[in-house]
Write an enzyme that holds these catalytic residues in place. Structure first.
Site, mmCIF file in Angstrom:
data_model
loop_
_atom_site.group_PDB
_atom_site.id
_atom_site.type_symbol
_atom_site.label_atom_id
_atom_site.label_comp_id
_atom_site.label_asym_id
_atom_site.label_seq_id
_atom_site.Cartn_x
_atom_site.Cartn_y
_atom_site.Cartn_z
ATOM 1 N N ASP A 1 0.775 -1.121 -0.147
ATOM 2 C CA ASP A 1 0.070 -0.093 0.029
ATOM 3 C C ASP A 1 0.648 1.269 0.035
ATOM 4 O O ASP A 1 1.779 1.313 0.581
ATOM 5 C CB ASP A 1 -1.017 0.141 1.348
ATOM 6 C CG ASP A 1 -2.025 0.939 1.152
ATOM 7 O OD1 ASP A 1 -1.962 1.993 0.670
ATOM 8 O OD2 ASP A 1 -3.045 0.660 1.593
ATOM 9 N N ARG B 1 -0.632 4.312 0.038
ATOM 10 C CA ARG B 1 -1.310 5.542 0.099
ATOM 11 C C ARG B 1 -0.435 6.251 1.477
ATOM 12 O O ARG B 1 -0.984 7.527 1.693
ATOM 13 C CB ARG B 1 -2.403 5.252 0.595
ATOM 14 C CG ARG B 1 -3.444 4.845 -0.811
ATOM 15 C CD ARG B 1 -4.661 4.474 -0.335
ATOM 16 N NE ARG B 1 -4.806 3.102 0.275
ATOM 17 C CZ ARG B 1 -5.746 2.602 0.868
ATOM 18 N NH1 ARG B 1 -7.100 2.910 0.696
ATOM 19 N NH2 ARG B 1 -5.835 1.237 1.620
#
Length: 420
Positions: A330, A332
């Site tokens: 991930d 983000r």
């Protein structure tokens, strides 16, 4: 042949030169007075005034270049900012004057025409990085909520035809590099070097211009939708409902059923309407971070890898398949996400529509209190998204019922997924 209104001469900005913008328009990040702080100037039409790395428009600056190359746009054109000012005021709030509280957007980005009108009139190309307008949202799920008597029209926030009245705010990223480096617990020179290398040397000023501390990255920003009075978000006597949402085009726009993104987004909007109708306000922050900020191509490759692996799609390898394709599970990293909440003056969220521990930890870690975390209603989870939900609960996502037994999903915790 040269482009109209241009000369063959190319001015390099990779090294400072006499009379450059840093002396004329220095940026003093964190000042409470916008004039003392100084304007953010990413103009390529007047490079002598430029005081940032990059240019206004982010990724859209490439389309601007194409428009100029096609002779459809005058390269010296300046925006006419008459009547573009915000339809409602936002701020100022004390958070704007803390240089480490907001590091990824310009708190004064919506006040450019008001604060720097004199400079604009005399030829300085200062442009807004935030715009505030009004709009109506029309979603079939809201009509369904009205039909099920979960929502009732009030003629103000929610209309009889299902329209939801909102204040809509567009925000372009403006990164103060010293603050970004501290937020990610790294040294600023190291951050600058990696940004330079990983963008293929696109911005040499990152490593040659330490005098420029602000960067306009070529990435998407965020759109904020507020139901109710914007000022209510900063009023401690009024309740706030919030959904922080990361872009998922396939689900949000086209209703793809492999994830819970659109159902959770619309559920958040419904709760924001309900909060506004009872005297508070609701806010949805929509961040451009497609495919966990890995991009849609990577996202679809991961879909294929998940479906085709031995045993089919399964929760125990949900994150592992992403890491195999992208090199990271991930990207983000929610460290920058709370900045927009601080910009809105928010100090407490009464109802947070999110099960993500990454988002919750970032918000609470930024000093914003969270009262209640609201999970997505089970009936809104599409059948094909059940694997996603099982994997996320086992890996640490909030579940008021305690989540599923990680043992039945394999050694998920042992894969280093606790932070997700």
């Amino acid at each position: 042949m040269t482009t109209p209104n241009r000369t063959p001469h190319i001015r390099l900005t990779s090294h400072p030169e006499a009379g450059t913008a840093i002396g004329r328009f220095p940026i003093r990040w964190g000042r409470a007075d916008p004039r003392e702080r100084g304007p953010v100037i990413g103009s390529v039409t007047s490079p002598g005034d430029r005081n940032v790395i990059g240019s206004h428009g982010g990724s859209y600056s490439v389309y601007r270049a194409l428009a100029i190359s096609a002779r459809a746009m005058n390269p010296l054109a300046r925006p006419d900012l008459r009547n573009t000012h915000p339809v409602v005021p936002v701020g100022p709030y004390p958070q704007w004057a803390d240089p480490d509280t907001i590091v990824s957007l310009d708190p004064f980005g919506h006040l450019v025409a008001e604060v720097f009108g004199r400079e604009i009139e005399t030829g300085t190309d200062v442009r807004p990085t935030i715009a505030i307008t009004k709009a109506r949202l029309n979603l079939p799920e809201i009509l369904a909520a009205m039909a099920a008597h979960r929502l009732a029209p009030d003629g103000g926030f929610l209309h009889a035809n299902g329209d939801v009245s909102v204040t809509k705010i567009a925000i372009d990223p403006v990164w103060w590099l010293p603050g970004i480096a501290r937020r990610f617990q790294t040294a600023e020179p190291e951050l600058r070097r990696i940004l330079f290398e990983q963008t293929g040397g696109m911005f040499p000023e990152l490593v040659t211009r330490p005098d420029l501390s602000v960067f306009l990255p070529p990435i998407g920003g965020a759109t904020v939708y507020v139901v109710g009075e914007v000022a209510a978000l900063a009023d401690p006597s009024r309740r706030v409902a919030c959904r922080v949402h990361d872009e998922c085009n396939g689900s949000d726009v086209f209703g793809s059923d492999i994830c819970t993104c659109r159902p959770y987004l619309v559920h958040g909007i419904e709760e924001c309407v309900r909060e506004a109708q009872t005297g508070g306000a609701g806010v949805v922050v929509y961040n451009r971070k497609e495919g966990r900020a890995l991009g849609e191509v990577t996202k679809f490759l991961v879909y294929n890898a998940r479906k085709r692996q031995e045993g089919g799609d399964q929760a125990s390898t949900y994150f592992e398949r992403t890491e195999c394709v992208a090199g990271v599970q991930d990207a983000r990293f929610q460290q920058l996400m709370p900045d927009v909440l601080h910009w809105l003056g928010i100090r407490r969220i009464d109802r947070l529509m999110s099960m993500s521990n990454m988002k919750y930890d970032a918000i609470v870690g930024a000093g914003i209190e969270v009262g209640e975390r609201v999970p997505i209603p089970p009936g809104l989870v599409p059948p094909d998204a059940s694997v996603e939900m099982e994997a996320k609960k086992a890996a640490g996502y909030y579940d008021p019922e305690g989540g599923l037994d990680p043992g039945r999903l394999g050694n998920v915790k042992g894969r280093g997924l606790e932070r997700y």
